[in-house]
Design an enzyme around this catalytic site. Structure first.
Site, PDB file in Angstrom:
ATOM      1  CD  GLU A  33       2.679  -5.042   5.478  1.00 38.15           C
ATOM      2  OE1 GLU A  33       3.890  -4.821   5.648  1.00 38.15           O
ATOM      3  OE2 GLU A  33       2.098  -4.858   4.397  1.00 38.15           O
ATOM      4  CE  LYS A  58       4.998  -5.197  -3.374  1.00 37.57           C
ATOM      5  NZ  LYS A  58       5.640  -4.919  -2.081  1.00 37.57           N
ATOM      6  CE  LYS A  73       6.902  -4.434   5.926  1.00 38.02           C
ATOM      7  NZ  LYS A  73       6.882  -3.152   5.260  1.00 38.02           N
ATOM      8  CD1 TRP A 126      -6.574  -8.668  -1.657  1.00 42.52           C
ATOM      9  CD2 TRP A 126      -8.007  -7.003  -2.056  1.00 42.52           C
ATOM     10  NE1 TRP A 126      -6.698  -7.915  -0.501  1.00 42.52           N
ATOM     11  CE2 TRP A 126      -7.567  -6.898  -0.727  1.00 42.52           C
ATOM     12  CE3 TRP A 126      -8.926  -6.069  -2.530  1.00 42.52           C
ATOM     13  CZ2 TRP A 126      -8.005  -5.889   0.130  1.00 42.52           C
ATOM     14  CZ3 TRP A 126      -9.366  -5.075  -1.678  1.00 42.52           C
ATOM     15  CH2 TRP A 126      -8.897  -4.989  -0.355  1.00 42.52           C
ATOM     16  NE  ARG A 182      -1.869  -6.415 -10.184  1.00 41.64           N
ATOM     17  CZ  ARG A 182      -1.379  -5.194 -10.407  1.00 41.64           C
ATOM     18  NH1 ARG A 182      -0.110  -5.039 -10.643  1.00 41.64           N
ATOM     19  NH2 ARG A 182      -2.169  -4.152 -10.403  1.00 41.64           N
ATOM     20  CG  HIS A 240       2.222  11.770  26.999  1.00 42.11           C
ATOM     21  ND1 HIS A 240       2.004  12.727  27.966  1.00 42.11           N
ATOM     22  CD2 HIS A 240       3.458  11.998  26.501  1.00 42.11           C
ATOM     23  CE1 HIS A 240       3.062  13.528  28.032  1.00 42.11           C
ATOM     24  NE2 HIS A 240       3.963  13.092  27.159  1.00 42.11           N
ATOM     25  CD  GLU A 277       8.081  -0.200   6.914  1.00 37.38           C
ATOM     26  OE1 GLU A 277       6.994   0.407   6.918  1.00 37.38           O
ATOM     27  OE2 GLU A 277       8.309  -1.152   6.147  1.00 37.38           O
ATOM     28  CB  CYS A 281      -7.696  -8.018  -9.292  1.00 36.37           C
ATOM     29  SG  CYS A 281      -9.045  -8.093  -8.119  1.00 36.37           S
ATOM     30  CG  ASN A 293      -7.464  -4.492 -10.765  1.00 34.07           C
ATOM     31  OD1 ASN A 293      -7.937  -4.415  -9.627  1.00 34.07           O
ATOM     32  ND2 ASN A 293      -6.268  -4.030 -11.080  1.00 34.07           N
ATOM     33  N   GLY A 294     -10.721  -3.428 -10.168  1.00 29.92           N
ATOM     34  CA  GLY A 294     -11.229  -2.080  -9.879  1.00 29.92           C
ATOM     35  C   GLY A 294     -12.573  -2.161  -9.176  1.00 29.92           C
TER      36      GLY A 294
HETATM   37  C1  AGP Z   1       3.906  -2.410   2.713  1.00 30.39           C
HETATM   38  O1  AGP Z   1       4.503  -3.440   3.417  1.00 30.39           O
HETATM   39  C2  AGP Z   1       2.489  -2.531   2.504  1.00 30.39           C
HETATM   40  N1  AGP Z   1       2.113  -3.783   1.964  1.00 30.39           N
HETATM   41  C3  AGP Z   1       1.704  -1.331   2.051  1.00 30.39           C
HETATM   42  O2  AGP Z   1       1.566  -0.549   3.198  1.00 30.39           O
HETATM   43  C4  AGP Z   1       2.250  -0.445   0.904  1.00 30.39           C
HETATM   44  O3  AGP Z   1       3.414   0.191   1.303  1.00 30.39           O
HETATM   45  C5  AGP Z   1       1.172   0.578   0.506  1.00 30.39           C
HETATM   46  O4  AGP Z   1       0.048  -0.099   0.032  1.00 30.39           O
HETATM   47  C6  AGP Z   1       1.655   1.576  -0.522  1.00 30.39           C
HETATM   48  O5  AGP Z   1       1.990   0.951  -1.718  1.00 30.39           O
HETATM   49  P1  AGP Z   1       2.813   1.680  -2.831  1.00 30.39           P
HETATM   50  O6  AGP Z   1       4.140   2.011  -2.269  1.00 30.39           O
HETATM   51  O7  AGP Z   1       2.889   0.682  -3.942  1.00 30.39           O
HETATM   52  O8  AGP Z   1       2.058   2.917  -3.222  1.00 30.39           O
END
Ligand code: AGP
Length: 612
Positions: free
Chosen positions: A492, A607, A489, A75, A27, A508, A485, A2, A101-102
């Protein structure tokens, strides 16, 4: 999670609020809304479900005029992303508007109580209870801030709220508990509030970060800050050091691509002034504890979420191998629920790009409560995590806008390498080994440039695999977190199901998935486990899997045994993850673009995850 913006001053509020929302859209982007105090002394609002462009189009038809207003990009947590659930939320008579926000944890109980008193709710959100509370608790002859304070006494949960009212015009009240908020101090009687600096930086570089429990009152005459229990407080004015260009696409089609291509620069910036060539060590000005205290640490716990958790895993390998200190990585979301073994001899490192991730912040607080020394590896200057840790290392990567983290990840790994070098040289690492790492860190930016030259070739590869329903990413040692990772990526941004796995664990279970339709990305640079990985590649080829191998010099024996190569230069094994992750970022990016996905704002994501 948000985005919030507010403006009071001499100019028309709507364009300033919309610009702020545009910069905050990363956000949250499922609905958006504005409220402006009009010259008729009433509040006027407009909300739309969907992306910000929906709201912008509606405002073209029916603009909101006035010099004080608030805006929000959402969000969804409570209630689907409909127009009704979009913020701002209004009191029954329309005289108070609030953005939030929250999460209000006691929203259910408060809603029941208010309904029993006759309040009718318009939305399914947790937020709406707060605006009705403000309305009902407004003291006779009191101000908007009096009413907000009275309402917050009843609220349990996390919030950053911003409120305006036609009953107390030309005033904004902002309050923070657990969700970030800052004030923008403009010139000529204009003041802003935002959930991060991106919301205000087009108008001022002077910002005041609110602490938990703070509230602020903004009018054209100035701003005042208070703490809910301590009364008036002074909060320092900070200067934002980056400029607007840092949050523009700068000619790239997407922020994600821009940020991938920024990595030669961000890797230069994270090491700038921090490498001691002669000593084969690192200088980290942010590490403010003395060596005696640092050396009394007998165990390290690194905690983080998502991509930052992956960089933490790489840090674990580095710290154990080079500094010979037992290191454990914990998901921040699990840390505080498992009675972690943490005491005054434990160093807890929290890794976060945003510095606002709710779970990471909660883990930090839990570690402190248990007496640990807490260090931050954070990108956003002045963020909650940066401020609450005992000391830390900033990434200096500049704002990361693409929801999928790229440049922050490689900078985190570099920062962990710097800290490893700093600690290892004080513990056991020889000067010669230290110098090797320093040299390798210095060479990284140029090496990343070489990798980026493969962009078009990676796009061609992406064309070949754009329709694959699944992907497997495999790696061992330092390359195992890279496999995780790479898979994250791809998931996502392209919505393709992908799994990262330690290469040898494949037999396994996941080996059952392998057939001629399964692309398997192997991280196979020439490191200590290279020959083992070659055997794992053979196992996949024997079952007709399609192999894409990320390799460096010395991997010639794989010629003819894999389907595609992605080449990276030689470096220190601990730094190889920085190089091997970059072709995987490009692969995910191009596959997503070819599939028509919104790479900068993937569905369901935000984000900065500021709720638990
Ligand atoms: C990364 O591509 C993600 N969107 C997400 O996993 C992110 O890394 C995670 O939310 C942690 O965020 P931060 O590094 O701002 O704490």
């Amino acid at each position: 999670m948000c985005g919030i913006v507010g403006y009071v001053g001499p100019r028309e509020a709507q364009p300033i609020l919309m610009e702020g929302l545009r910069r905050l859209e990363y956000r949250g982007y499922d609905s958006a809304g504005l409220t402006v105090l009009g010259s008729d002394a009433d509040l006027h609002s407009l909300k739309r479900a969907g992306k910000l462009t929906e709201l912008a189009d509606a405002l073209d038809v029916a603009p909101l005029r006035g010099r004080c207003g608030i805006g929000h990009t959402r969000w969804a947590t409570h209630g689907p992303p409909t127009e009704m659930n979009a913020h701002p939320h209004l009191s029954a008579d329309g005289s108070i508007a609030l953005v939030h926000n929250g999460i209000i944890e006691n929203a259910g109980a408060l809603r029941k109580k208010l309904q029993a008193e006759g309040v009718e709710f318009q939305s399914e959100t947790d937020t709406e209870v707060v605006v009705h509370l403000i309305d009902r608790l407004w003291p006779e002859g009191g101000s908007l801030e009096d009413a907000v304070v009275a309402a917050l006494e009843q609220v349990i949960g996390a919030y950053g709220i911003v409120v305006v009212s036609s009953r107390d015009p030309d005033k904004i009240v902002a309050a923070r508990q657990g969700s970030p908020l800052l004030l923008g101090v403009g010139s000529d009687g204009e003041f802003l509030v935002g959930s991060d600096a991106a919301a205000v930086v087009a108008h001022t570089r002077e910002v005041v970060y609110l602490d938990d429990g703070d509230y602020a009152v903004l009018t054209p005459e100035g701003y005042r800050t208070y703490h809910l229990r301590q009364g008036p407080v002074n909060r320092q004015v900070h200067e934002v050091t980056w400029d607007l260009a840092a949050i523009e696409k700068g000619g790239f089609e997407h922020f994600m691509l821009k940020e991938i291509f920024e990595q030669p620069r961000t890797l230069r910036d994270v090491t700038r002034g921090r490498l001691l060539e002669e000593e084969g060590s690192a200088r980290l000005g942010g590490i403010t504890i003395d060596d005696r205290e640092l050396l009394s640490v007998n165990r390290i716990v690194i905690t983080a979420c998502g991509t930052s958790w992956h960089s933490a895993l790489i840090g674990e390998y580095m710290l154990e191998e080079l500094a010979r200190i037992p290191t454990k990585v914990e998901y921040a979301s699990e840390f505080r629920y498992k009675n972690p073994v943490v005491d005054e001899h434990t160093l807890v490192i929290v890794v976060s790009q945003s510095g606002e991730t709710a779970d990471t912040l909660a883990a930090l607080r839990e570690a402190k409560r248990r007496g640990a020394t807490v260090m931050g590896i954070v990108n956003v200057v002045g963020s909650s995590i940066a401020r609450e840790t005992d000391f830390g290392v900033y990434l200096h990567a500049g704002p990361e806008i693409g929801v999928a983290s790229t440049k922050a990840f490689t900078s985190q790994v570099a920062a962990l390498a710097l800290f490893t070098l700093y600690l290892a040289r004080r513990r056991n690492l020889s000067i010669l080994e230290g110098r090797k790492l320093v040299k390798a860190l210095q060479a990284l930016p140029g090496q990343v440039e070489e990798i980026l030259e493969q962009d078009q070739a990676i796009r061609t590869l992406a064309e070949r695999y754009r329709d694959a329903p699944n992907f497997l990413y495999l790696g061992r040692g330092y390359q195992f977190p890279v496999a995780l990772e790479g898979a994250l990526k791809l998931k996502e941004v392209s919505y393709i199901h992908a799994e990262g796995y330690p290469a040898a664990e494949m037999k396994h279970g996941p080996i059952a998935l392998i057939d001629e339709n399964m692309p398997v990305v192997f991280l196979a640079p020439h490191d200590g486990v290279y020959h083992k990985v070659v055997s794992n590649i053979e196992e996949v080829k024997a079952r007709d899997g399609q192999v894409i191998a990320v390799v460096n010099d010395g991997s010639e024996e794989l010629d003819g045994r894999v389907d595609h190569f992605l080449q990276v230069p030689e470096t220190h094994p601990a730094l190889l993850p920085i190089l091997t992750s970059i072709p995987l970022q490009l692969l995910a990016y191009h596959i997503a673009v070819l599939r028509g996905c919104d790479v900068d704002q993937p569905r369901n994501l935000a984000k900065s995850v500021t709720v638990e």
